[in-house]
Write a protein that holds these residues in place. Structure first.
Motif, PDB file in Angstrom:
ATOM      1  N   CYS A   1      -6.633  -3.560 -11.693  1.00 25.70           N
ATOM      2  CA  CYS A   1      -7.498  -2.793 -10.783  1.00 25.70           C
ATOM      3  C   CYS A   1      -8.957  -2.746 -11.215  1.00 25.70           C
ATOM      4  O   CYS A   1      -9.849  -2.674 -10.372  1.00 25.70           O
ATOM      5  CB  CYS A   1      -6.978  -1.360 -10.663  1.00 25.70           C
TER       6      CYS A   1
ATOM      7  N   TYR B   1     -10.692   2.276 -13.582  1.00 26.08           N
ATOM      8  CA  TYR B   1      -9.574   2.942 -12.913  1.00 26.08           C
ATOM      9  C   TYR B   1      -8.636   3.540 -13.960  1.00 26.08           C
ATOM     10  O   TYR B   1      -8.184   2.841 -14.852  1.00 26.08           O
ATOM     11  CB  TYR B   1      -8.810   1.958 -12.018  1.00 26.08           C
TER      12      TYR B   1
ATOM     13  N   THR C   1      -3.631   4.217  -9.612  1.00 24.27           N
ATOM     14  CA  THR C   1      -4.812   4.481 -10.427  1.00 24.27           C
ATOM     15  C   THR C   1      -5.914   5.049  -9.541  1.00 24.27           C
ATOM     16  O   THR C   1      -5.863   4.944  -8.313  1.00 24.27           O
ATOM     17  CB  THR C   1      -5.317   3.206 -11.130  1.00 24.27           C
TER      18      THR C   1
ATOM     19  N   CYS D   1      -6.119   2.640  -6.473  1.00 26.00           N
ATOM     20  CA  CYS D   1      -5.647   1.265  -6.557  1.00 26.00           C
ATOM     21  C   CYS D   1      -4.193   1.303  -6.995  1.00 26.00           C
ATOM     22  O   CYS D   1      -3.805   2.124  -7.821  1.00 26.00           O
ATOM     23  CB  CYS D   1      -6.478   0.486  -7.580  1.00 26.00           C
TER      24      CYS D   1
ATOM     25  N   ALA E   1      -0.915  -1.179  -8.353  1.00 29.02           N
ATOM     26  CA  ALA E   1      -0.494  -2.466  -8.914  1.00 29.02           C
ATOM     27  C   ALA E   1       0.963  -2.365  -9.346  1.00 29.02           C
ATOM     28  O   ALA E   1       1.371  -1.360  -9.922  1.00 29.02           O
ATOM     29  CB  ALA E   1      -1.362  -2.837 -10.111  1.00 29.02           C
TER      30      ALA E   1
ATOM     31  N   GLY F   1      -0.921  -6.925  -6.592  1.00 27.42           N
ATOM     32  CA  GLY F   1      -2.071  -6.037  -6.502  1.00 27.42           C
ATOM     33  C   GLY F   1      -3.286  -6.819  -6.952  1.00 27.42           C
ATOM     34  O   GLY F   1      -3.185  -7.980  -7.320  1.00 27.42           O
ATOM     35  N   PRO F   2      -4.388  -6.191  -6.880  1.00 29.66           N
ATOM     36  CA  PRO F   2      -4.640  -4.794  -6.555  1.00 29.66           C
ATOM     37  C   PRO F   2      -4.670  -4.537  -5.052  1.00 29.66           C
ATOM     38  O   PRO F   2      -4.983  -5.422  -4.265  1.00 29.66           O
ATOM     39  CB  PRO F   2      -6.024  -4.557  -7.163  1.00 29.66           C
TER      40      PRO F   2
ATOM     41  N   TYR G   1      -6.454  -1.514  -2.704  1.00 30.99           N
ATOM     42  CA  TYR G   1      -7.400  -0.403  -2.806  1.00 30.99           C
ATOM     43  C   TYR G   1      -7.549   0.368  -1.493  1.00 30.99           C
ATOM     44  O   TYR G   1      -7.590  -0.248  -0.422  1.00 30.99           O
ATOM     45  CB  TYR G   1      -8.806  -0.925  -3.134  1.00 30.99           C
TER      46      TYR G   1
END
Length: 149
Positions: A40, A44, A61, A70, A72, A108-109, A111
């Motif tokens: 991320c 974060y 996060t 974020c 993940a 991920g990420p 957001y």
């Protein structure tokens, strides 16, 4: 409000399950020491996490400087590409982001702007799915569900 939030959450989860408006990314390379901050960004901070069976963990996060969350999903043992996903949804604003595909280490990420909002989030590895709703809402209690499909 509660019904609307869960109905919208269900819609977000359904979109994830069927691959709705998924943007498929190239597989991530295997990185045995991957952390949520490596996925991320270093600013974060991990605010929540949920195990995905013994296969890995999905992390939520937050970056206080920009107000973004974020998510993940990180595998315990990177290797051959497997079906993975990470998603985050803000019911109050209807903002949704996800990353879904075949990955060797992490998904991920994903957001969203989440400052001062409850968030729903989750992830999956193969057929094990984790859904967390009503998360990071001060005194409210979050709800966690793990399913195997």
């Amino acid at each position: 409000m509660g019904f609307t939030r869960y109905a919208l959450s269900g819609a977000a989860v359904a979109a994830l399950a069927v691959g709705g408006t998924t943007a498929l990314a190239a597989p991530a390379s295997a990185a045995p020491n991957t952390t949520p901050q490596k996925v991320c960004g270093s600013s974060y901070q991990t605010v929540n996490s949920a195990p995905i069976g013994s296969q890995g963990t999905v992390y939520l996060t937050y970056n206080s400087a920009n107000g973004k969350n974020c998510v993940a999903t990180i595998r315990t043992n990177p290797g051959t590409a497997r079906d993975m996903g990470a998603w985050v949804y803000v019911p109050d604003t209807d903002e949704y982001a996800q990353d879904y595909g075949q990955f060797t280490s992490y998904a991920g990420p994903a957001y969203v702007y989440g400052k001062a909002h409850c968030v729903d989030w989750g992830g999956h590895i193969d057929n094990v799915y984790v859904y967390v709703t009503g998360s990071n809402c001060a005194a409210l209690t979050e709800h966690r569900v793990t399913t195997i499909r």
